[in-house]
Design an enzyme around this catalytic site. Structure first.
Site: not given
Ligand code: ZN
Length: 385
Positions: A132, A140
């Site tokens: 991410h 994330g």
């Protein structure tokens, strides 16, 4: 046995996340302990992870973001504005000691893994898979995007790369990084972002850019997708993608949060299915002259440490060409029992490596929505041009 390298990019003294964070559980170290309990790792297969160089991080990440990470570690705290600018010091991406070194080592591990693959081996960096992270900020739980840097290292060798992401979450950071690069195809199977993080993107219709040759494949999975459904969808895209794209190497992000009992996942996949999918990827990856698959594997998400350790032990066995007994050896059972985490009510069920009560899921009918998805995925613009 195959020529395989396992990269250990964690140091046991450094425990990054605090108790309330989903990553505050034993992961890579536990998996390696279980692999050792099976006596499934030779010394010459193990490589200590090195911290990525600044210049390497800068292949993808912005200079000011790298500098902010370094400054945070040096100062022992974040600066004013880091939260807004770099998403650092949030609940999702908290501050911890060695804030720069820990993710930079996981990233160095994926660059080393790429070099191992270029040198003719198959490589696994369980501490990697931080899919991410963005070029200029954390996202994330991910600070540096090691899959992107591993792929860029393979690109430096002139290779076309097929990235396949079976983590329960959309591999958005990797997809975004290579949106306009026709030499990298990204395929992500993940929980539909209508109900799961990152809550945007990852739709079947998100097919990439014209400039990038539409080399972005997304399969959003409904809640509760089970083994038969997952296999159907995987088969619908994997072989066609391989045949059309003809990669020089495959990079697999093998997060285990797709497994049924994962506390953050909402899919119903068994360990057996996870390993079957990994096995298919291994068997169909491009090969070196001696038959060794050109395959780089990273870890990824996974928030049930016992499931994760079993799945990655089974995965390492496949990668290195070993057959492991299903019964977990006594030393391995001790490793799992000794894992420190607070949701360990499943411990008594972990007598076998590949089976648990979650793995005997009733074979359900394939949902019509999945059949439609499988048909639609074959009409992806990439396959039609
Ligand atoms: Zn995930």
């Amino acid at each position: 046995m195959r020529k395989a390298t396992l990269i250990n990019a964690v140091t046991r003294r450094q425990r990054p996340y605090r108790n309330n964070h989903p990553l505050a559980i034993p992961r890579t170290a536990l998996a390696i302990d279980l692999i050792r309990a099976y006596d499934a790792l030779n010394d010459d297969e193990l490589l200590a992870g090195r911290v990525a160089e600044i210049e390497e991080l800068a292949w993808f990440h912005s200079g000011d973001y790298i500098a902010a990470m370094q400054a945070a570690e040096a100062n022992g705290r974040l600066r004013d504005g880091d939260r807004e600018r770099y998403q650092l010091g949030t609940v999702e991406n908290p501050y911890f000691d060695h804030l720069f070194t820990i993710p930079a080592r996981a990233t160095g591990g994926s660059i080393q893994a790429a070099e191992e693959v270029i040198a003719g081996r198959i490589a696994f960096n369980p501490a990697g898979g931080m899919h991410h992270a963005r070029a200029d900020c954390a996202q994330g739980f991910c600070y540096f995007n090691d899959p992107v840097l591993g792929i860029l290292r393979l690109r430096q060798a002139g290779w076309r790369v097929l990235y396949v992401d079976i983590d329960a979450h959309h591999g958005d950071g990797v997809e975004e990084a290579f949106l306009d690069d026709p030499e990298v195809l990204t395929l992500s199977l993940h929980m539909d972002t209508a109900y799961a993080y990152p809550f945007r993107g990852g739709k079947l219709t998100d097919c990439g850019s014209e400039a990038g040759g539409r080399t972005t494949l997304n399969i959003p999975l409904p809640q509760g997708t089970h083994d038969a459904e997952y296999r159907l969808l995987f088969d619908a895209v994997w072989q066609p993608a391989l045949e059309k794209f003809r990669p020089d190497a495959v990079v697999l992000q093998a997060g285990t949060d797709m497994l049924a009992a994962d506390p953050l996942g909402k899919l119903a996949i068994s360990t057996e299915c996870f390993l079957d999918i990994a096995g298919k990827i291994i068997e169909t990856s491009p090969r070196h002259a001696d038959g060794t698959p050109r395959l780089l594997v990273t870890g990824g998400g996974g928030y049930h440490p016992l499931l994760l350790a079993r799945a990655w032990t089974g995965l390492w066995a496949l990668l290195s060409g070993r057959a492991l007994p299903e019964a977990i050896p006594a030393a391995g059972a001790d490793v799992l029992r000794g894992a420190r985490w607070d949701l360990d009510e499943d411990a008594p069920y972990f007598s076998g490596l590949f089976t648990s009560r979650f793995d005997h899921l009733e074979t359900k009918k394939i949902n019509q929505q999945i059949q439609i998805l499988a048909l639609d995925s074959r009409n992806h613009p990439y396959f039609l041009t």
